[in-house]
Design an enzyme around this catalytic site. Structure first.
Site, short mmCIF file in Angstrom:
data_model
loop_
_atom_site.label_atom_id
_atom_site.label_comp_id
_atom_site.label_asym_id
_atom_site.label_seq_id
_atom_site.Cartn_x
_atom_site.Cartn_y
_atom_site.Cartn_z
CB THR A 20 14.33 -6.08 -11.61
OG1 THR A 20 13.97 -6.45 -10.28
CG2 THR A 20 15.58 -6.83 -12.02
CB VAL B 245 13.19 -6.39 -0.05
CG1 VAL B 245 11.69 -6.26 -0.26
CG2 VAL B 245 13.58 -7.83 0.27
CE LYS B 246 13.49 -0.56 -7.56
NZ LYS B 246 13.55 -0.77 -9.00
CB VAL B 247 9.92 -1.21 0.16
CG1 VAL B 247 8.66 -0.80 0.89
CG2 VAL B 247 10.43 -2.56 0.65
#
Ligand code: E4P
EC number: 2.2.1.2
Length: 218
Positions: free
Chosen positions: A27, A86-88
């Site tokens: 997402t 976790v998207k960074v």
């Protein structure tokens, strides 16, 4: 090759899951906004809802752009569910956050990657996934698929374990090309997965089989 669906739409996620070939979901804030998911509590609940539909990894993106903010948000996201990754974003504080998360057992997906150098940095920082956005490169008349090959070569040269998550996939041919180039994962819309099963000769062949069966069995 793992198949992720790139959406926050629960119906589409369910449909892909029911096909039996889904390995995860990605997402981003734009996809969440598209579904009308706003406000921190609703956003966090939506991530949990997605995790409850699929068996695999679910990327949830931080919106902070400073190290402390990304760490705080990422820790909260990771606490939500064991499937959360976790998207960074690929910015300087993002690289620091990737290293922090890697050292502290929180899985990450480095997003907004558009060059081999960025992908090398993400791997060095210990990202679990790196997301080269090939469709957006194609959009500006740059060869997105070439970026996938370059990252594959670099990661194989040094044995980096970071998985190449081909992102910004727009259509079925992107999926096939990424599979040929050895991307570990692809994330795309449901249509890019559905397109894999379509062939006119399959439809014609099936119609003929059913017609011939009906002749002797009606
Ligand atoms: C990656 O994880 C992103 O969510 C996504 O693939 C971006 O795709 P787009 O360029 O079609 O917005």
């Amino acid at each position: 090759m793992k198949f992720f669906i790139d959406t926050a739409n629960l119906d589409q996620i369910k449909e892909a899951q029911e096909l039996g070939v889904l390995d995860g979901v990605t997402t981003n804030p734009s996809l969440m906004a598209k579904e009308g998911i706003t406000g921190k509590d609703n956003i966090l609940k939506h991530y949990v809802d997605i995790c409850n539909i699929v068996d695999g990894d679910v990327s949830a993106e931080v919106v902070s752009t400073d190290f402390a903010g990304m760490v705080k948000e990422g820790e909260e996201l990771a606490e939500l569910h064991e499937q959360i990754v976790v998207k960074v974003p690929m910015i300087k504080d993002g690289v620091k956050a990737l290293k922090y998360f890697s050292d502290n057992g929180i899985r990450t997906n480095c997003t907004l990657v558009f060059s081999p150098g960025q992908a090398l940095l993400a791997a060095k920082a210990g990202a679990n996934y790196v997301s080269p956005f090939l469709g957006r490169l194609d959009d500006i008349s740059t060869d997105g698929l070439n970026l996938i090959s370059e990252i594959r070569l670099i990661y194989d040269n040094y044995g980096f374990e970071t998985q190449i998550l081909a992102a910004s996939i727009r259509h079925t041919m992107h999926v096939i090309d990424c599979a040929k180039l050895g991307a570990d994962v692809m994330t795309g819309p449901l249509s890019s997965i559905d397109g894999l099963l379509k062939h006119p000769l399959t439809d014609i062949g099936l119609a003929k089989f059913l017609e011939d069966y009906a002749k002797g069995n009606s």
